[in-house]
Design a protein around this motif. Structure first.
Motif, mmCIF file in Angstrom:
data_model
loop_
_atom_site.group_PDB
_atom_site.id
_atom_site.type_symbol
_atom_site.label_atom_id
_atom_site.label_comp_id
_atom_site.label_asym_id
_atom_site.label_seq_id
_atom_site.Cartn_x
_atom_site.Cartn_y
_atom_site.Cartn_z
ATOM 1 N N ARG A 38 42.405 47.465 47.091
ATOM 2 C CA ARG A 38 43.404 48.264 47.838
ATOM 3 C C ARG A 38 42.844 48.704 49.196
ATOM 4 N NH1 ARG A 38 44.579 53.434 43.771
ATOM 5 N NH2 ARG A 38 45.811 52.162 42.239
ATOM 6 N N LEU A 39 41.618 48.427 49.566
ATOM 7 C CA LEU A 39 41.324 48.427 50.910
ATOM 8 C C LEU A 39 41.240 47.051 51.787
ATOM 9 C CD1 LEU A 39 38.228 50.838 50.506
ATOM 10 C CD2 LEU A 39 40.347 51.412 51.400
ATOM 11 N N ARG A 40 41.581 46.075 50.848
ATOM 12 C CA ARG A 40 41.573 44.718 51.502
ATOM 13 C C ARG A 40 40.279 44.311 52.015
ATOM 14 N NH1 ARG A 40 47.021 43.893 50.673
ATOM 15 N NH2 ARG A 40 48.626 45.758 51.544
ATOM 16 N N ASP A 41 39.257 44.660 51.233
ATOM 17 C CA ASP A 41 38.057 44.037 51.765
ATOM 18 C C ASP A 41 37.840 42.769 51.848
ATOM 19 O OD1 ASP A 41 37.157 46.819 52.589
ATOM 20 O OD2 ASP A 41 36.005 47.090 50.551
ATOM 21 N N PRO A 42 36.713 42.263 52.459
ATOM 22 C CA PRO A 42 36.366 40.655 52.236
ATOM 23 C C PRO A 42 35.823 40.561 50.946
ATOM 24 C CG PRO A 42 35.376 41.765 54.221
ATOM 25 C CD PRO A 42 36.147 42.751 53.684
ATOM 26 N N VAL A 43 35.858 39.216 50.522
ATOM 27 C CA VAL A 43 35.536 38.779 49.165
ATOM 28 C C VAL A 43 34.063 39.148 48.845
ATOM 29 C CG1 VAL A 43 35.462 37.014 47.547
ATOM 30 C CG2 VAL A 43 37.436 37.164 49.066
ATOM 31 N N VAL A 44 33.452 38.874 50.016
ATOM 32 C CA VAL A 44 31.978 39.189 50.006
ATOM 33 C C VAL A 44 31.572 40.627 49.472
ATOM 34 C CG1 VAL A 44 29.906 39.622 51.531
ATOM 35 C CG2 VAL A 44 31.473 37.463 51.840
ATOM 36 N N ASN A 45 32.374 41.756 49.621
ATOM 37 C CA ASN A 45 32.161 42.870 49.171
ATOM 38 C C ASN A 45 32.546 43.071 47.818
ATOM 39 O OD1 ASN A 45 31.561 43.680 51.837
ATOM 40 N ND2 ASN A 45 33.475 44.658 52.133
ATOM 41 N N PHE A 46 33.308 42.308 47.461
ATOM 42 C CA PHE A 46 33.383 42.199 45.709
ATOM 43 C C PHE A 46 32.213 41.630 44.834
ATOM 44 C CE2 PHE A 46 37.673 42.297 47.526
ATOM 45 C CZ PHE A 46 38.465 42.636 46.569
ATOM 46 N N ALA A 47 31.287 40.838 45.394
ATOM 47 C CA ALA A 47 30.270 40.436 44.773
ATOM 48 C C ALA A 47 29.345 41.173 43.863
ATOM 49 C CB ALA A 47 29.323 39.575 45.537
ATOM 50 N N PRO A 48 28.704 42.373 44.519
ATOM 51 C CA PRO A 48 28.064 43.384 43.845
ATOM 52 C C PRO A 48 28.905 43.913 42.589
ATOM 53 C CG PRO A 48 27.580 43.677 46.154
ATOM 54 C CD PRO A 48 28.645 42.660 46.056
ATOM 55 N N SER A 49 29.899 44.301 42.937
ATOM 56 C CA SER A 49 30.917 45.002 41.578
ATOM 57 C C SER A 49 31.043 43.931 40.628
ATOM 58 C CB SER A 49 32.157 45.365 42.039
ATOM 59 O OG SER A 49 31.868 46.441 43.277
ATOM 60 N N ILE A 50 31.125 42.532 40.883
ATOM 61 C CA ILE A 50 31.516 41.653 40.032
ATOM 62 C C ILE A 50 30.291 41.321 38.965
ATOM 63 C CG2 ILE A 50 32.086 39.087 39.466
ATOM 64 C CD1 ILE A 50 33.847 39.478 41.952
ATOM 65 N N VAL A 51 29.179 41.287 39.932
ATOM 66 C CA VAL A 51 27.723 41.114 39.373
ATOM 67 C C VAL A 51 27.369 42.133 38.204
ATOM 68 C CG1 VAL A 51 25.386 40.706 39.493
ATOM 69 C CG2 VAL A 51 26.798 39.558 40.960
ATOM 70 N N LEU A 52 27.616 43.367 38.612
ATOM 71 C CA LEU A 52 27.116 44.649 37.884
ATOM 72 C C LEU A 52 28.352 44.689 36.711
ATOM 73 C CD1 LEU A 52 26.267 47.108 40.588
ATOM 74 C CD2 LEU A 52 24.883 45.999 38.719
ATOM 75 N N LEU A 53 29.436 44.240 36.947
ATOM 76 C CA LEU A 53 30.620 44.190 35.841
ATOM 77 C C LEU A 53 30.098 43.280 34.686
ATOM 78 C CD1 LEU A 53 33.020 45.125 34.512
ATOM 79 C CD2 LEU A 53 34.376 43.612 35.875
ATOM 80 N N VAL A 54 29.997 42.120 34.884
ATOM 81 C CA VAL A 54 29.412 41.019 34.218
ATOM 82 C C VAL A 54 28.107 41.354 33.293
ATOM 83 C CG1 VAL A 54 28.572 38.597 33.806
ATOM 84 C CG2 VAL A 54 30.445 39.107 35.354
ATOM 85 N N LEU A 55 27.269 41.959 34.097
ATOM 86 C CA LEU A 55 25.772 42.457 33.363
ATOM 87 C C LEU A 55 26.092 43.506 32.515
ATOM 88 C CD1 LEU A 55 23.282 42.101 36.569
ATOM 89 C CD2 LEU A 55 23.675 40.682 34.543
ATOM 90 N N SER A 56 26.858 44.690 32.878
ATOM 91 C CA SER A 56 27.120 45.527 32.205
ATOM 92 C C SER A 56 27.870 45.393 31.037
ATOM 93 C CB SER A 56 27.713 46.886 32.892
ATOM 94 O OG SER A 56 28.930 46.318 33.335
ATOM 95 N N ALA A 57 28.865 44.293 31.089
ATOM 96 C CA ALA A 57 29.632 43.901 29.890
ATOM 97 C C ALA A 57 28.715 43.017 28.925
ATOM 98 C CB ALA A 57 30.752 43.013 30.332
ATOM 99 N N PHE A 58 27.783 42.271 29.270
ATOM 100 C CA PHE A 58 26.951 41.625 28.452
ATOM 101 C C PHE A 58 26.101 42.502 27.818
ATOM 102 C CE2 PHE A 58 22.802 39.395 28.025
ATOM 103 C CZ PHE A 58 23.280 38.206 27.327
#
Length: 80
Positions: free
Chosen positions: A49-69
């Protein structure tokens, strides 16, 4: 809002580690992992929603994958 999110992430991290480490109610570990995953989905929605650069998505994606695992491993057929 930022303090609430930070508190939720901190409690989620503690919920991942402490129940299994202390062997007190280890069923809380996958619940905390699932809740942390939901928090990370919220973070991804916020970044979008904030139209952040893709670089800002990385920590959230990594934590999502790890927590899902962790949630899958603890809820799934290979839980311990």
């Amino acid at each position: 809002n930022v303090k609430l999110i930070g508190t939720a992430e901190l409690l989620g991290g503690l919920g991942l580690v402490l129940p299994a480490a202390l062997k007190i109610a280890p069923v809380l570990t996958p619940i905390a992992a699932a809740a942390l995953g939901v928090t990370m989905i919220g973070a991804l929605i916020t970044h979008t929603r904030l139209r952040d650069p893709v670089v800002n998505f990385a920590p959230s994606i990594v934590l999502l994958v790890l927590s899902a695992f962790v949630a899958w491993g603890r809820f799934g057929p290979y839980h311990f």
